[in-house]
Write an enzyme that holds these catalytic residues in place. Structure first.
Site, mmCIF file in Angstrom:
data_model
loop_
_atom_site.group_PDB
_atom_site.id
_atom_site.type_symbol
_atom_site.label_atom_id
_atom_site.label_comp_id
_atom_site.label_asym_id
_atom_site.label_seq_id
_atom_site.Cartn_x
_atom_site.Cartn_y
_atom_site.Cartn_z
ATOM 1 N N GLU A 215 0.832 -1.214 0.000
ATOM 2 C CA GLU A 215 0.000 0.000 0.000
ATOM 3 C C GLU A 215 0.865 1.261 0.000
ATOM 4 O OE1 GLU A 215 -1.334 1.994 3.290
ATOM 5 O OE2 GLU A 215 -0.975 0.389 4.741
ATOM 6 N N LYS B 295 -3.042 -1.878 16.270
ATOM 7 C CA LYS B 295 -2.473 -0.984 17.279
ATOM 8 C C LYS B 295 -3.481 -0.662 18.360
ATOM 9 C CE LYS B 295 0.008 2.059 14.681
ATOM 10 N NZ LYS B 295 -0.770 1.519 13.604
HETATM 11 N N1 PSU Z 1 -1.842 2.040 10.524
HETATM 12 C C1 PSU Z 1 -0.506 2.295 10.509
HETATM 13 N N2 PSU Z 1 0.024 2.986 9.476
HETATM 14 C C2 PSU Z 1 -0.743 3.411 8.436
HETATM 15 C C3 PSU Z 1 -2.149 3.123 8.444
HETATM 16 C C4 PSU Z 1 -2.643 2.433 9.497
HETATM 17 O O1 PSU Z 1 0.198 1.934 11.421
HETATM 18 O O2 PSU Z 1 -0.212 4.044 7.513
HETATM 19 C C5 PSU Z 1 -2.993 3.547 7.275
HETATM 20 C C6 PSU Z 1 -3.286 2.345 6.365
HETATM 21 O O3 PSU Z 1 -3.232 2.775 5.013
HETATM 22 C C7 PSU Z 1 -4.718 1.990 6.719
HETATM 23 C C8 PSU Z 1 -5.286 3.345 7.026
HETATM 24 O O4 PSU Z 1 -5.431 1.338 5.687
HETATM 25 O O5 PSU Z 1 -4.253 4.016 7.722
HETATM 26 C C9 PSU Z 1 -6.548 3.273 7.845
HETATM 27 O O6 PSU Z 1 -7.105 4.536 7.956
HETATM 28 P P1 PSU Z 1 -8.519 4.723 8.665
HETATM 29 O O7 PSU Z 1 -8.283 4.378 10.100
HETATM 30 O O8 PSU Z 1 -8.842 6.148 8.440
HETATM 31 O O9 PSU Z 1 -9.469 3.788 7.987
#
Ligand code: PSU
Ligand code: MN
Length: 303
Positions: A26, A160
């Site tokens: 990604e 996390k």
């Molecule tokens: N967790 C991380 N690093 C990240 C992300 C999540 O430790 O870069 C990013 C990933 O691309 C994940 C996105 O798909 O955040 C999720 O965002 P949201 O919580 O807004 O759905």
């Protein structure tokens, strides 16, 4: 027929055509997950690790209105430094592409694109989940919804504790997403090897994981699979060290009214700041560990 807006890198396309292993990666982690220049350096190193483990890397992003599957080093560098690059989950893609924009793709968007391109396995650091306080905010990541309807396997380091881990596991259960811990009985919590919760399933080798992916595919459930790979022992953080910072970051976000797609990037940046870069170091280590596992699973899938 692949949509005309999909630009698949020749190396990726020939691997797909010849049935050689490919791992999708990604790009929100590059655009919104890590600071410059650690983001670009990590993106490049991670591709090398995929190759070293016998697979072809396919980093996915939106570049000037088109979806790129497999990026050059220049494209990675541009993506990491250009202004106006958005964070795109699956639902954002059409609008960003229509106006010719560029975007880092989240897990949900990357899964969708990997499926379109015919890539079955994808590695990242952490997936989105159910946020703490979701009972009030309704903040549940689109990543979990996508896992419930797109047949791509995602290798991550668990979830996390910026998120509500028990609720995230409940949601994945409802969505019929198999959750498999790699070589562990416990579901990992990103910076730490255990969340204190048991994983539903444990598999120990890439071959077993590839076999589970093949069987799951034949069952026709249509859902993704989440493989949770604990951070290596040597890189894991002490929960007593990181948990307080996570709590402080979550409190700051609530106080400042940060929500929707800004929340996760805000929390990541804040934790990095509070930990003096220690969280970033752990993040980089676990991503590398995940891509190596994903490449070995991809190789076993094609064997
Ligand atoms: N967790 C991380 N690093 C990240 C992300 C999540 O430790 O870069 C990013 C990933 O691309 C994940 C996105 O798909 O955040 C999720 O965002 P949201 O919580 O807004 O759905
Ligand atoms: Mn959200």
């Amino acid at each position: 027929m692949k949509p005309e807006f999909l630009s698949i890198h020749p190396d990726v396309q020939s691997a797909l055509d010849q049935g050689r292993p490919v791992v999708a990666l990604e790009s929100t982690i590059i655009t919104h997950g890590m600071p410059y220049p650690a983001n670009v350096r990590t993106a490049i190193e991670v591709e090398e690790i995929v190759r070293a483990n016998g697979a072809v890397p396919a980093t996915i992003a939106v570049i000037d209105g088109r979806i790129a599957v497999g990026l050059s080093t220049d494209a990675l560098e541009n993506l990491a430094t250009a202004s106006g690059v958005v964070k795109a989950s699956g639902r954002d893609l059409a609008a960003v592409m229509t106006r010719g924009g560029s975007a880092g793709t989240t897990v949900s968007a990357t899964m969708r694109i990997a499926a379109l391109a015919g890539i079955r396995i994808f590695a990242t650091g952490g997936v989105g989940g159910v946020h703490r306080g979701a009972q009030e905010t309704f903040d549940v990541s689109a990543d979990l919804v996508e896992l419930g309807r797109t047949a791509v396997t995602v290798v991550c380091a668990g979830v996390k504790s910026i998120l509500d881990i028990p609720l995230t596991l409940e949601y994945l259960e409802t969505q019929r997403v198999p959750v498999i811990a790699a070589g562990s009985d416990d579901f990992p919590a990103f910076y730490t090897r255990s969340s204190g919760l048991k994983a539903d399933h444990r598999l120990d080798t890439p071959e077993e994981m590839a076999r589970a992916i093949a069987i799951h595919g034949q069952l026709g459930t249509g859902t993704g699979i989440l493989i949770a790979n604990p951070i290596p022992e040597a890189d894991a953080l002490d929960p007593a060290f990181i948990d307080g910072m996570i709590a402080d970051a979550v409190a700051a976000a609530t106080e400042q009214g940060i929500g929707r797609k800004e929340l996760t990037p805000f929390l990541l940046a804040r934790i990095n700041e509070l930990s003096g870069g220690t969280s970033l170091k752990a993040n980089i280590a676990l991503v590398k560990n995940n891509v190596a596992l994903a490449a070995r699973i991809a190789a076993a899938l094609e064997a």
